[in-house]
Design an enzyme around this catalytic site. Sequence first.
Site, PDB file in Angstrom:
ATOM      1  N   SER A  51       0.874  -1.254  -0.098  1.00  0.00           N
ATOM      2  CA  SER A  51      -0.096  -0.006   0.083  1.00  0.00           C
ATOM      3  C   SER A  51       0.799   1.310   0.014  1.00  0.00           C
ATOM      4  O   SER A  51       1.587   1.388  -1.057  1.00  0.00           O
ATOM      5  CB  SER A  51      -0.977  -0.119   1.026  1.00  0.00           C
ATOM      6  OG  SER A  51      -1.886   0.953   1.053  1.00  0.00           O
ATOM      7  N   ASP A  61      -9.790  -5.199  -4.575  1.00  0.00           N
ATOM      8  CA  ASP A  61      -9.262  -4.108  -3.568  1.00  0.00           C
ATOM      9  C   ASP A  61     -10.070  -2.786  -3.576  1.00  0.00           C
ATOM     10  O   ASP A  61     -10.215  -2.183  -4.357  1.00  0.00           O
ATOM     11  CB  ASP A  61      -7.875  -3.517  -3.792  1.00  0.00           C
ATOM     12  CG  ASP A  61      -7.036  -2.935  -2.808  1.00  0.00           C
ATOM     13  OD1 ASP A  61      -7.898  -2.412  -1.812  1.00  0.00           O
ATOM     14  OD2 ASP A  61      -5.924  -3.061  -2.874  1.00  0.00           O
ATOM     15  N   HIS A  97      -7.752  -5.628  -0.014  1.00  0.00           N
ATOM     16  CA  HIS A  97      -6.593  -5.002   0.062  1.00  0.00           C
ATOM     17  C   HIS A  97      -5.733  -5.596   1.352  1.00  0.00           C
ATOM     18  O   HIS A  97      -5.791  -5.364   2.429  1.00  0.00           O
ATOM     19  CB  HIS A  97      -7.110  -3.463   0.831  1.00  0.00           C
ATOM     20  CG  HIS A  97      -5.695  -2.524   1.006  1.00  0.00           C
ATOM     21  ND1 HIS A  97      -5.260  -2.101  -0.380  1.00  0.00           N
ATOM     22  CD2 HIS A  97      -4.920  -1.993   1.885  1.00  0.00           C
ATOM     23  CE1 HIS A  97      -4.346  -1.291   0.055  1.00  0.00           C
ATOM     24  NE2 HIS A  97      -4.171  -1.321   1.430  1.00  0.00           N
TER      25      HIS A  97
END
Length: 191
Positions: free
Chosen positions: A86, A141, A172
Site C-alpha cells: 500500500s 481491492d 486490500h
Amino acid sequence: SHGWADCFRSMKLQHIKCVCPNAPINSVTLNAGMKMPSWFDIIGLGPDSPEDEEGIKASSEILQKLIEEEEKAGISANRIMIGGFSQGGAVALHRALATDQKLAGVVGLSTWLPLHRKLDQVKKSDHIKEMAIFQAHGTEDPLVPFRWGEITSKVLASMCANYSFHNYPMAHTSCPEELADVKKFLETNLP
C-alpha cells in the site's frame, strides 16, 4: 510491518535479510485527521486527489537512509531490493524512481505510483530500466482500486525491462499465492 516481517521470515530466505520498518504515526486527512501509522497523509482516494508530496518525499528519504545503512554494512546497492504494501509500496516506487543508485529491484504490493503527475520531475536516472520490479494487486481491492494498479503497471512496464504485474482475487491484503510469487521473485533476482 510486524506482520510483514513474519511473512518474510516464513519464506525462509536463507541469504536475504529483510528489513521491515514501521510507518511513523501521522495525522491522516481522509480519516478526519486521526493519528495513525502512515507513511504520508492521504487527502483523497481519487486519482486526481491532491497528494502529500512533502510526506512522500520525507518517507522516501527514510527509505534512502535504510539503504545507506545496509551499504555501510557491506551490502552493495545492486543487491538491495526495496518494497512495501500500500503506502509502503508507493514510497518504494518513488524511491526507485528518485534514486541515482542501481538497486536490485522493487516489490510493490497493493500499491500505486505516487506523484504520477510529476513523474518527469521525480525520475532521476535510467537505472529503473535495469531494476527487477514485481507489482501485485488484488482485483477486489476497495482501498487502492485495482484500476490504479493497472495504470501503475502500464507506466512501469514502459520504463522497465524486467517488470511483472500479478493480480489475485483478493481485497486490500495478501494471499499465499502472492507470497509464493514474491518469494520466487526474490530468489530469482537475488540469487
